[in-house]
Write an enzyme that holds these catalytic residues in place. Sequence first.
Site, mmCIF file in Angstrom:
data_model
loop_
_atom_site.group_PDB
_atom_site.id
_atom_site.type_symbol
_atom_site.label_atom_id
_atom_site.label_comp_id
_atom_site.label_asym_id
_atom_site.label_seq_id
_atom_site.Cartn_x
_atom_site.Cartn_y
_atom_site.Cartn_z
ATOM 1 N N ASP A 27 41.309 22.252 -42.724
ATOM 2 C CA ASP A 27 41.505 21.093 -41.881
ATOM 3 C C ASP A 27 42.655 21.421 -40.919
ATOM 4 O O ASP A 27 43.397 22.388 -41.148
ATOM 5 C CB ASP A 27 41.859 19.917 -42.814
ATOM 6 C CG ASP A 27 42.353 18.714 -42.064
ATOM 7 O OD1 ASP A 27 41.615 18.239 -41.184
ATOM 8 O OD2 ASP A 27 43.483 18.250 -42.337
ATOM 9 N N ASP A 29 44.897 18.722 -38.726
ATOM 10 C CA ASP A 29 46.022 17.782 -38.680
ATOM 11 C C ASP A 29 46.590 17.511 -40.059
ATOM 12 O O ASP A 29 45.872 17.136 -40.990
ATOM 13 C CB ASP A 29 45.560 16.453 -38.052
ATOM 14 C CG ASP A 29 45.187 16.618 -36.598
ATOM 15 O OD1 ASP A 29 46.064 17.003 -35.818
ATOM 16 O OD2 ASP A 29 44.009 16.389 -36.259
HETATM 17 O O1 C5P Z 1 42.305 17.438 -38.221
HETATM 18 P P1 C5P Z 1 41.959 16.243 -39.083
HETATM 19 O O2 C5P Z 1 40.548 16.235 -39.532
HETATM 20 O O3 C5P Z 1 42.955 16.070 -40.191
HETATM 21 O O4 C5P Z 1 42.148 14.969 -38.117
HETATM 22 C C1 C5P Z 1 42.051 13.672 -38.573
HETATM 23 C C2 C5P Z 1 43.363 12.917 -38.590
HETATM 24 O O5 C5P Z 1 43.597 12.345 -37.309
HETATM 25 C C3 C5P Z 1 43.287 11.740 -39.553
HETATM 26 O O6 C5P Z 1 43.970 12.028 -40.756
HETATM 27 C C4 C5P Z 1 43.897 10.548 -38.795
HETATM 28 O O7 C5P Z 1 45.060 10.019 -39.414
HETATM 29 C C5 C5P Z 1 44.251 11.091 -37.428
HETATM 30 N N1 C5P Z 1 43.774 10.215 -36.339
HETATM 31 C C6 C5P Z 1 44.668 9.840 -35.344
HETATM 32 N N2 C5P Z 1 44.233 9.048 -34.302
HETATM 33 C C7 C5P Z 1 42.950 8.645 -34.217
HETATM 34 C C8 C5P Z 1 42.033 9.027 -35.209
HETATM 35 C C9 C5P Z 1 42.496 9.826 -36.255
HETATM 36 O O8 C5P Z 1 45.849 10.218 -35.413
HETATM 37 N N3 C5P Z 1 42.567 7.900 -33.197
HETATM 38 MG MG MG Z 2 44.045 16.223 -41.850
#
Ligand code: C5P
Ligand code: MG
Length: 275
Positions: A27, A29
């Site tokens: 993954d 983030d």
């Molecule tokens: O790279 P990863 O799959 O971890 O990305 C997903 C993350 O992005 C989620 O854990 C969520 O907290 C974050 N997110 C965000 N803003 C959004 C949608 C998701 O920061 N609009």
């Molecule tokens: Mg993540």
Amino acid sequence: MRDPQRVQEVLHGMLKAGLDTIQVISDFDMTLTRFAHNGKRCPTSHNILDNSQLISDECKIKLKDLLNKYYPIEIDSSRTVEEKLPLMVEWWTKAHELLVQQKIRKDQLALAVQESDAMLRDGYQWFFDCLHQHSVPLLIFSAGLGDVLEEVIRQAAVFHPNVKVFSNYMDFDETGVMTAFKGQLIHIYNKREGALLQTGHFQELRARPNVVLLGDSLGDLTMADGVQEVENVLKIGFLNDKVDERKQSYLNSYDIVLLQDETMEVPNAILDFLV
Ligand code: C5P
Ligand code: MG
């Protein structure tokens, strides 16, 4: 670790099978990037953009409101995945609609990343360089923003040729202005579908049956589901937030759980053993 013996067996199994049978699926983030630094939260790939000069003040407020509403739901251990799934789709959909309205320019993304507080976890360089040096493929599988996360690893000088990214990518018109997102939305709970869909694109990865999987969400556990005839999957989970409440569920599903560990020390030690 719930079962240290299993971890040992898996590691020895992988060592015996050899490096050319191994791949890493991670993954992005809050797994490859830090969750916090000096007590301050670090941004996700979405947040890098949300907080940048590419977004109007009015839109920033709306995106912040969405984060404040939906992030607590994402990490709420008292709700089931079934309850959370439609709400997570709602979050991603609303946020992406707002981003599309912002007329984001492709050539300004690099500056947005440069000016952000994004940080890869301590020890990232050894991690990326080791995989590259030993020709072990790294698939970064992210529900974040592909264009932004690529820029993060490019600026950190670790976007090596063995790195493949599967994520949400922006579509730009001929003048370089973003008009939409490409393809099917990836959110935190459909990584399995994405993994199965991508099998045609990642032939090489399909044929490597030993997987080291890195994630920070329980939704990351299905990232290796597209790999054919899996032999071993070693699942390493970073538990960053709401540690006490979520520890047991993470221990039940990840082989190794790292509690508020902002480093790549453990994944690196595992790679060091395998190479
Ligand atoms: O790279 P990863 O799959 O971890 O990305 C997903 C993350 O992005 C989620 O854990 C969520 O907290 C974050 N997110 C965000 N803003 C959004 C949608 C998701 O920061 N609009
Ligand atoms: Mg993540």
